[in-house]
Design a protein around this motif. Structure first.
Motif, PDB file in Angstrom:
ATOM      1  N   ASN A   1      -5.053  -1.126  -1.965  1.00 26.59           N
ATOM      2  CA  ASN A   1      -6.005  -1.508  -1.242  1.00 26.59           C
ATOM      3  C   ASN A   1      -6.094  -0.544  -0.054  1.00 26.59           C
ATOM      4  OD1 ASN A   1      -6.311  -4.059  -2.743  1.00 26.59           O
ATOM      5  ND2 ASN A   1      -4.393  -4.698  -1.585  1.00 26.59           N
TER       6      ASN A   1
ATOM      7  N   CYS B   1      12.138 -10.587   5.007  1.00 32.85           N
ATOM      8  CA  CYS B   1      12.318 -11.037   6.461  1.00 32.85           C
ATOM      9  C   CYS B   1      12.865 -12.391   6.629  1.00 32.85           C
ATOM     10  CB  CYS B   1      10.518 -11.179   7.064  1.00 32.85           C
ATOM     11  SG  CYS B   1      10.686 -11.490   8.833  1.00 32.85           S
TER      12      CYS B   1
ATOM     13  N   ASP C   1      -5.702   2.753  -5.688  1.00 33.61           N
ATOM     14  CA  ASP C   1      -5.746   2.455  -6.943  1.00 33.61           C
ATOM     15  C   ASP C   1      -4.334   1.759  -7.340  1.00 33.61           C
ATOM     16  OD1 ASP C   1      -6.259   1.727  -9.748  1.00 33.61           O
ATOM     17  OD2 ASP C   1      -6.622   3.860 -10.172  1.00 33.61           O
TER      18      ASP C   1
ATOM     19  N   SER D   1      12.951  -5.848   6.018  1.00 34.23           N
ATOM     20  CA  SER D   1      12.234  -6.032   7.368  1.00 34.23           C
ATOM     21  C   SER D   1      11.351  -4.716   7.432  1.00 34.23           C
ATOM     22  CB  SER D   1      12.839  -6.055   8.687  1.00 34.23           C
ATOM     23  OG  SER D   1      13.467  -4.794   8.933  1.00 34.23           O
ATOM     24  N   ALA D   2       9.965  -4.642   8.366  1.00 34.37           N
ATOM     25  CA  ALA D   2       9.278  -3.393   8.459  1.00 34.37           C
ATOM     26  C   ALA D   2      10.052  -2.476   9.161  1.00 34.37           C
ATOM     27  CB  ALA D   2       8.096  -3.975   9.063  1.00 34.37           C
ATOM     28  N   PHE D   3      10.806  -2.820  10.118  1.00 34.03           N
ATOM     29  CA  PHE D   3      11.349  -1.867  10.727  1.00 34.03           C
ATOM     30  C   PHE D   3      12.556  -1.289   9.762  1.00 34.03           C
ATOM     31  CE2 PHE D   3      12.981  -1.133  15.403  1.00 34.03           C
ATOM     32  CZ  PHE D   3      13.679  -0.229  15.425  1.00 34.03           C
TER      33      PHE D   3
ATOM     34  N   TRP E   1       3.400 -14.966   1.815  1.00 32.37           N
ATOM     35  CA  TRP E   1       4.345 -13.796   1.928  1.00 32.37           C
ATOM     36  C   TRP E   1       3.867 -12.676   1.659  1.00 32.37           C
ATOM     37  CZ3 TRP E   1       7.114 -16.334   5.324  1.00 32.37           C
ATOM     38  CH2 TRP E   1       8.443 -15.685   5.942  1.00 32.37           C
TER      39      TRP E   1
ATOM     40  N   GLY F   1       2.544   2.664  -3.062  1.00 37.09           N
ATOM     41  CA  GLY F   1       2.693   1.547  -1.996  1.00 37.09           C
ATOM     42  C   GLY F   1       2.617   2.223  -0.614  1.00 37.09           C
TER      43      GLY F   1
ATOM     44  N   TRP G   1       6.796  -3.101  20.301  1.00 32.49           N
ATOM     45  CA  TRP G   1       7.009  -2.603  19.000  1.00 32.49           C
ATOM     46  C   TRP G   1       5.948  -2.787  17.919  1.00 32.49           C
ATOM     47  CZ3 TRP G   1       7.228  -5.691  14.389  1.00 32.49           C
ATOM     48  CH2 TRP G   1       7.833  -5.016  13.431  1.00 32.49           C
TER      49      TRP G   1
ATOM     50  N   ALA H   1       7.630   2.342  -3.232  1.00 29.55           N
ATOM     51  CA  ALA H   1       7.826   1.334  -2.181  1.00 29.55           C
ATOM     52  C   ALA H   1       6.658   0.176  -2.273  1.00 29.55           C
ATOM     53  CB  ALA H   1       7.524   2.145  -0.789  1.00 29.55           C
TER      54      ALA H   1
ATOM     55  N   GLY I   1      12.345   0.456   1.297  1.00 30.84           N
ATOM     56  CA  GLY I   1      11.660  -0.742   2.104  1.00 30.84           C
ATOM     57  C   GLY I   1      12.199  -2.188   1.196  1.00 30.84           C
TER      58      GLY I   1
ATOM     59  N   GLY J   1       2.709   0.557   2.314  1.00 32.47           N
ATOM     60  CA  GLY J   1       3.180  -0.475   3.312  1.00 32.47           C
ATOM     61  C   GLY J   1       3.896   0.345   4.427  1.00 32.47           C
TER      62      GLY J   1
ATOM     63  N   ILE K   1       5.801  -2.599 -10.349  1.00 31.38           N
ATOM     64  CA  ILE K   1       5.933  -1.387 -10.846  1.00 31.38           C
ATOM     65  C   ILE K   1       7.478  -0.758 -10.656  1.00 31.38           C
ATOM     66  CG2 ILE K   1       5.775  -0.395  -8.410  1.00 31.38           C
ATOM     67  CD1 ILE K   1       4.169   1.052 -11.834  1.00 31.38           C
TER      68      ILE K   1
HETATM   69  C1  LIG Z   1       5.548 -13.770   7.685  1.00 27.94           C
HETATM   70  C2  LIG Z   1       6.341 -12.515   7.811  1.00 27.94           C
HETATM   71  C3  LIG Z   1       6.686 -12.000   9.003  1.00 27.94           C
HETATM   72  C4  LIG Z   1       7.345 -10.634   9.287  1.00 27.94           C
HETATM   73  N1  LIG Z   1       7.820 -10.166  10.408  1.00 27.94           N
HETATM   74  C5  LIG Z   1       8.392  -9.409  10.315  1.00 27.94           C
HETATM   75  C6  LIG Z   1       8.608  -8.594  11.895  1.00 27.94           C
HETATM   76  O1  LIG Z   1       8.613  -9.289  12.720  1.00 27.94           O
HETATM   77  N2  LIG Z   1       9.482  -7.615  11.842  1.00 27.94           N
HETATM   78  C7  LIG Z   1       9.747  -6.755  10.639  1.00 27.94           C
HETATM   79  O2  LIG Z   1      10.497  -5.671  10.682  1.00 27.94           O
HETATM   80  N3  LIG Z   1       9.489  -7.084   9.542  1.00 27.94           N
HETATM   81  C8  LIG Z   1       8.894  -8.480   9.288  1.00 27.94           C
HETATM   82  N4  LIG Z   1       8.374  -8.815   8.118  1.00 27.94           N
HETATM   83  C9  LIG Z   1       8.863  -8.009   6.827  1.00 27.94           C
HETATM   84  C10 LIG Z   1       7.838  -6.787   6.630  1.00 27.94           C
HETATM   85  O3  LIG Z   1       6.478  -7.473   6.482  1.00 27.94           O
HETATM   86  C11 LIG Z   1       8.243  -6.100   5.412  1.00 27.94           C
HETATM   87  O4  LIG Z   1       9.671  -6.164   5.283  1.00 27.94           O
HETATM   88  C12 LIG Z   1       7.732  -4.889   5.067  1.00 27.94           C
HETATM   89  O5  LIG Z   1       6.341  -5.113   4.901  1.00 27.94           O
HETATM   90  C13 LIG Z   1       8.127  -4.116   3.923  1.00 27.94           C
HETATM   91  O6  LIG Z   1       7.306  -2.966   3.787  1.00 27.94           O
HETATM   92  P1  LIG Z   1       7.115  -2.406   2.488  1.00 27.94           P
HETATM   93  O7  LIG Z   1       6.526  -1.117   2.393  1.00 27.94           O
HETATM   94  O8  LIG Z   1       8.550  -2.238   1.471  1.00 27.94           O
HETATM   95  O9  LIG Z   1       6.367  -3.494   1.517  1.00 27.94           O
HETATM   96  P2  LIG Z   1       4.690  -3.704   2.014  1.00 27.94           P
HETATM   97  O10 LIG Z   1       4.700  -3.643   3.348  1.00 27.94           O
HETATM   98  O11 LIG Z   1       4.562  -5.181   1.339  1.00 27.94           O
HETATM   99  O12 LIG Z   1       4.022  -2.624   1.346  1.00 27.94           O
HETATM  100  C14 LIG Z   1       3.705  -2.440  -0.154  1.00 27.94           C
HETATM  101  C15 LIG Z   1       2.436  -1.961  -0.324  1.00 27.94           C
HETATM  102  O13 LIG Z   1       2.431  -1.428  -1.914  1.00 27.94           O
HETATM  103  C16 LIG Z   1       1.210  -1.825  -2.485  1.00 27.94           C
HETATM  104  N5  LIG Z   1       1.430  -1.941  -3.919  1.00 27.94           N
HETATM  105  C17 LIG Z   1       2.369  -2.783  -4.524  1.00 27.94           C
HETATM  106  N6  LIG Z   1       2.337  -2.437  -5.695  1.00 27.94           N
HETATM  107  C18 LIG Z   1       1.500  -1.301  -5.944  1.00 27.94           C
HETATM  108  C19 LIG Z   1       1.135  -0.371  -6.974  1.00 27.94           C
HETATM  109  N7  LIG Z   1       1.805  -0.640  -8.310  1.00 27.94           N
HETATM  110  N8  LIG Z   1       0.310   0.400  -6.971  1.00 27.94           N
HETATM  111  C20 LIG Z   1      -0.263   0.655  -5.827  1.00 27.94           C
HETATM  112  N9  LIG Z   1       0.165  -0.066  -4.562  1.00 27.94           N
HETATM  113  C21 LIG Z   1       1.057  -0.766  -4.596  1.00 27.94           C
HETATM  114  C22 LIG Z   1       0.857  -3.309  -1.783  1.00 27.94           C
HETATM  115  O14 LIG Z   1      -0.349  -3.734  -2.092  1.00 27.94           O
HETATM  116  C23 LIG Z   1       1.362  -3.181  -0.404  1.00 27.94           C
HETATM  117  O15 LIG Z   1       0.203  -2.522   0.347  1.00 27.94           O
HETATM  118  C24 LIG Z   1       7.708  -9.895   8.005  1.00 27.94           C
HETATM  119  C25 LIG Z   1       7.152 -10.672   6.374  1.00 27.94           C
HETATM  120  C26 LIG Z   1       6.613 -11.879   6.618  1.00 27.94           C
HETATM  121  C27 LIG Z   1       6.432 -12.262   5.202  1.00 27.94           C
END
Ligand SMILES: Cc1cc2nc3c(=O)[nH]c(=O)nc-3n(C[C@H](O)[C@H](O)[C@H](O)COP(=O)(O)OP(=O)(O)OC[C@H]3O[C@@H](n4cnc5c(N)ncnc54)[C@H](O)[C@@H]3O)c2cc1C
Length: 422
Positions: free
Chosen positions: A65, A191, A105, A329-331, A158, A37, A412, A133, A318, A39, A286
């Motif tokens: 992607n 979020c 992949d 959150s992303a933060f 979402w 992941g 930010w 993640a 995450g 992200g 996963i």
């Molecule tokens: C509308 C909205 C607004 C938001 N605004 C904020 C904000 O202002 N500030 C903030 O801090 N947070 C915000 N967030 C929350 C933030 O987007 C998430 O908390 C953050 O993206 C989480 O990160 P992550 O890496 O856990 O997941 P993601 O960012 O979703 O990343 C996961 C990645 O893993 C990939 N993946 C999943 N499964 C697999 C697999 N089996 N094999 C390979 N790849 C895989 C996915 O395609 C994706 O690219 C917002 C969310 C939404 C929906």
């Protein structure tokens, strides 16, 4: 010695010292970290682990992607304040500047005994440490009639990307006077202020482009993040446009019909011009397949390292993890990733480990020149990531403070995306 989980590592360490060979082997071969992941969580971890280990680790990032659109700031795209390109990022720098190996992949399985990750294209990756993640999955069948197919008509948006673009196109196509209905999700979800920021920015767009349109929020909860601040903003900027129906007044959406564009909540049927259906959520698939999630659908972790409480040698960061007092959150994801990167480098290279520090701030844009924020610091306790102190914007703040907060928010976004991908 009884080999319990607590002294498991110590026992192995003693054995290694006694026969000396394993430490020699370690010096000769690089530890292999695989991150699933790319992200906010996974890309940060891959970058920091590769950068800070200075070649001592082989870091492979498995990401579905090659381009990643951030959910954070996607509401600004929906509101017409940002372009889609400006919220979309690639991974070139991670590989070129830090030597992260990129595998575009999908990971489809993890053999935690053999320590391998299976890929959709049939390949396999071996690891010494694995970080998972994957973010979230929406639970389609938590709302009767909702499905992946229905989400093309009634998008959740979402997960950012195609879903976000569908919603923006629908908002553009809506007639002036049309109704936007949002089904807001139950806790816990990605979020917490996100749905209400989205409503604010859709209202911002409507005010300019289709001022007779209205917004109805059907909520599965009775209260929500920054509630007083959002309600103040809706009164100030979008008077008479937005109606919020909490769960106790029949807000919880029980069923939808994508063909008829209707949503049923509290026994009442609502017909929408645009329907944004955000269902309940759980950790990305996963995590479940690897045995990392518990009955809640989320993954319990040891706060000090972000190591899984369920599977040895695996870390979860995450949105997929159970983050204690932190919001999803992303933060938070970025902050947890740095803690995990340090713990993994310690595990695989013997580098120094310091007490973890976690931070989060969530900004929400409510109008062109107005944003509000909530944030906190956290520490790792035995039980959870626990909040130590926090802050929140105040109702009735000066315009200048809000403008300042909006500038902070934009700063930010630029800073964190550079920290993750730059
Ligand atoms: C509308 C909205 C607004 C938001 N605004 C904020 C904000 O202002 N500030 C903030 O801090 N947070 C915000 N967030 C929350 C933030 O987007 C998430 O908390 C953050 O993206 C989480 O990160 P992550 O890496 O856990 O997941 P993601 O960012 O979703 O990343 C996961 C990645 O893993 C990939 N993946 C999943 N499964 C697999 C697999 N089996 N094999 C390979 N790849 C895989 C996915 O395609 C994706 O690219 C917002 C969310 C939404 C929906």
């Amino acid at each position: 010695m009884k080999l319990t989980r607590r002294n498991f590592g110590k026992g192995l360490g003693a054995l290694a010292t006694a026969i000396a060979a394993p430490s020699l082997l370690r010096a000769q071969s690089k530890g292999r970290l695989v991150v699933i992941g790319g992200g906010a969580a996974g890309a940060t971890l891959a970058k920091y682990a590769a950068r800070d280990s200075k070649g001592a680790l082989e870091v492979t990032l498995v990401q579905e992607n090659p381009l990643y659109t951030t959910c954070f700031y996607s509401n600004l795209y929906l509101g017409g304040m940002r372009s889609f390109d400006s919220i979309t990022h690639g991974y070139t720098k991670l590989s070129q500047a830090y030597g992260v190996k990129l595998v575009f992949d999908r990971a489809v399985g993890v053999d935690t005994a053999a320590k391998t990750v299976a890929l959709r294209d049939g390949g396999k990756l071996a690891y010494d440490a694995l970080a998972v993640a994957p973010g979230i999955d929406v639970i389609y069948d938590s709302i009767e009639g909702y499905s992946e197919a229905a989400s093309l008509v009634m998008p959740h948006s979402w997960k950012a990307g195609q879903q976000t673009q569908i919603l923006r196109k629908q908002l553009e196509a809506l007639e002036d006077g049309g109704l936007f209905v949002m089904a807001a999700p139950p806790n816990p979800f990605r979020c917490p202020p996100g749905p209400y920021e989205r409503v604010s920015l859709v209202a911002h767009y409507f005010k300019q482009a289709k001022p007779k349109s209205k917004i109805l929020i059907l909520d599965a909860k009775n209260k929500h993040s920054k509630q007083a601040l959002f309600q103040e903003a809706w009164e100030t900027y979008y008077q008479g446009m937005i109606e919020w129906v909490p769960e106790e007044f029949g807000g919880k959406v029980e069923a939808v019909d994508a063909g008829a564009m209707t949503l049923v909540a509290g026994g009442e049927k609502h017909k929408a011009g645009v329907a944004n259906v955000i269902p309940a959520q759980r950790a990305g698939a996963i995590a479940g397949l690897a045995g990392l999630a518990d009955d809640s659908g989320w993954c319990p972790v040891v706060p000090e390292s972000m190591a899984s409480r369920k599977v040895e040698g695996v870390y979860v960061i995450g949105d997929a993890c159970i983050p204690g007092d932190m919001p999803k959150s992303a933060f938070s994801a970025n902050s947890q990733a740095k803690v995990a990167a340090m713990a993994i480098r310690h595990e695989l290279t013997g580098s120094k480990k310091f007490p973890p520090k976690f931070r989060n701030t969530c900004w929400s844009t409510v109008a062109a020149e107005d944003a509000v924020k909530v944030g906190a610091n956290y520490q790792a306790t035995e039980e959870k990531i626990a909040k130590t102190d926090g802050f929140i914007s105040e109702v009735g703040e000066d315009t200048e403070i809000r403008q300042q907060t909006k500038m902070e928010a934009d700063g930010w976004y630029a800073g964190i995306t550079n920290d993750i991908f730059g």
